[in-house]
Design an enzyme around this catalytic site. Sequence first.
Site, PDB file in Angstrom:
ATOM      1  N   GLY A   1       0.832  -1.192   0.000  1.00 45.37           N
ATOM      2  CA  GLY A   1       0.000   0.000   0.000  1.00 45.37           C
ATOM      3  C   GLY A   1       0.869   1.246   0.000  1.00 45.37           C
TER       4      GLY A   1
ATOM      5  N   GLY B   1       0.885  -5.116   1.036  1.00 46.97           N
ATOM      6  CA  GLY B   1      -0.408  -5.139   0.376  1.00 46.97           C
ATOM      7  C   GLY B   1      -0.405  -5.872  -0.945  1.00 46.97           C
TER       8      GLY B   1
ATOM      9  N   GLU C   1       6.993  -4.935   7.438  1.00 49.26           N
ATOM     10  CA  GLU C   1       6.223  -3.918   8.160  1.00 49.26           C
ATOM     11  C   GLU C   1       6.789  -3.547   9.522  1.00 49.26           C
ATOM     12  OE1 GLU C   1       3.610  -5.819   5.129  1.00 49.26           O
ATOM     13  OE2 GLU C   1       5.010  -6.540   6.650  1.00 49.26           O
TER      14      GLU C   1
ATOM     15  N   ASP D   1       0.375  -7.708   8.138  1.00 52.07           N
ATOM     16  CA  ASP D   1      -1.081  -7.641   8.062  1.00 52.07           C
ATOM     17  C   ASP D   1      -1.602  -8.174   6.719  1.00 52.07           C
ATOM     18  OD1 ASP D   1      -0.088  -5.561   6.546  1.00 52.07           O
ATOM     19  OD2 ASP D   1      -1.451  -4.035   7.318  1.00 52.07           O
TER      20      ASP D   1
END
Length: 409
Positions: free
Chosen positions: A73, A149, A172, A180
């Site tokens: 992302g 992402g 991350e 995630d």
Amino acid sequence: MAIRHCFDKDVDQVLFEGNSSVKRVILNRPQKLNSLNYHMICQMIKELKAFEADPKVKIVILKGNGKAFCAGGDVLASYTCQVAGENHLLRKFKVIGKCLIPLMFISLDEAGHWSYGTNFYKKQVMLDYLVATYGKPVVAIIDGIVMGGGAGLSLQATFRIVTENTVFAMPETAIGHFADVGSSYFLSRLPGFYGEYLGLTGAKIRGAEMVECGLATHFMLAKDVPLLETALDEVTSDTKTISEIISKFTHKSTVKQHGAYSRLEIINKCFSRTTVEEILSSLESEAKTKSEKWILDAINWIKSACPTSLKISLRSIREGRTKELEQCLIQECTIVCHIVRRTVSNDFYEGVRAILLDKDKNPKWEPSKLELVTDEMVDRYFSRVDEDDMEPLQLPARSSLVDTMRPKL
């Protein structure tokens, strides 16, 4: 809270191509390694739903232009929107001819709030869940970098094709976030404790390792990808036919002899420990007798990464082993809400500042040491968000048909 996103319509950040039966979704932001923004995610959700409802469409192909499938992302853009002062306009421009054309403007009296980050993340999860439960075969061609992402999007596909150019990582924890976008589901299902290793160390692995551990379904040479796409253009049948076509182009992959995956016994010994502190101590013990690069890299990463993020990631992956994908996504969304609203600490904003914005690479984590991160602190990330207008993630009801045709990790 409504968020306004406006983009120059001449900038095609996602391309939709193909014939009546085969559709291509092409990430087209190569200068940003195809990192996902809100506009791109909304576009893909809209078109994928249309393709799914069209009885003529038999298959969807996901790919990226440039040297990346998708690096994740657009964290920096999301961060900027969350921390920007109110009653201002954030503008981005592109020079076209002699004119400055605004690519995006966001009203920061609406966007300058932590809920912007959660709204963005929820939309991203909706996209990932759509792919995971898609009623038609999805082929993800991961020919290049895939992180964060990008992994959440592609690793839910029916077929996950990698090449010699593929590089996967979940980095991350370096920016005060955690593994995630469904990783508590897909990492927890890897052999042994390899998922904990990937989630806690930000380790990069290549396409061959992805196939070997189960993250990917097929390996082929990058030069054969155009030939595969041409062959898939003729698809008018079922998943079995698609699988047979892909198999014609697969190439034998070789895992590096001295890579981490070939040391799964040591990984299991170290990363099966109960706490991050014990994992680190076990790695340091191994390093005393084995001067292997992957061990030293893992130690250095854990020592520099955000202590709280490491503990959240470990617990998330461990709990993911007993949960279905839907449960994993909902729990991860709750954690994201706590991170962006600073329920416990400011680590995410500090990490983005230090690594992506100012680039001084010297984040000041708080707490600064693993032993200072208490169980009570970690518990708060897994608890319901205490906001009147903040509801838990609600995933739409989807057919379970995909479970019968999607290869399991």
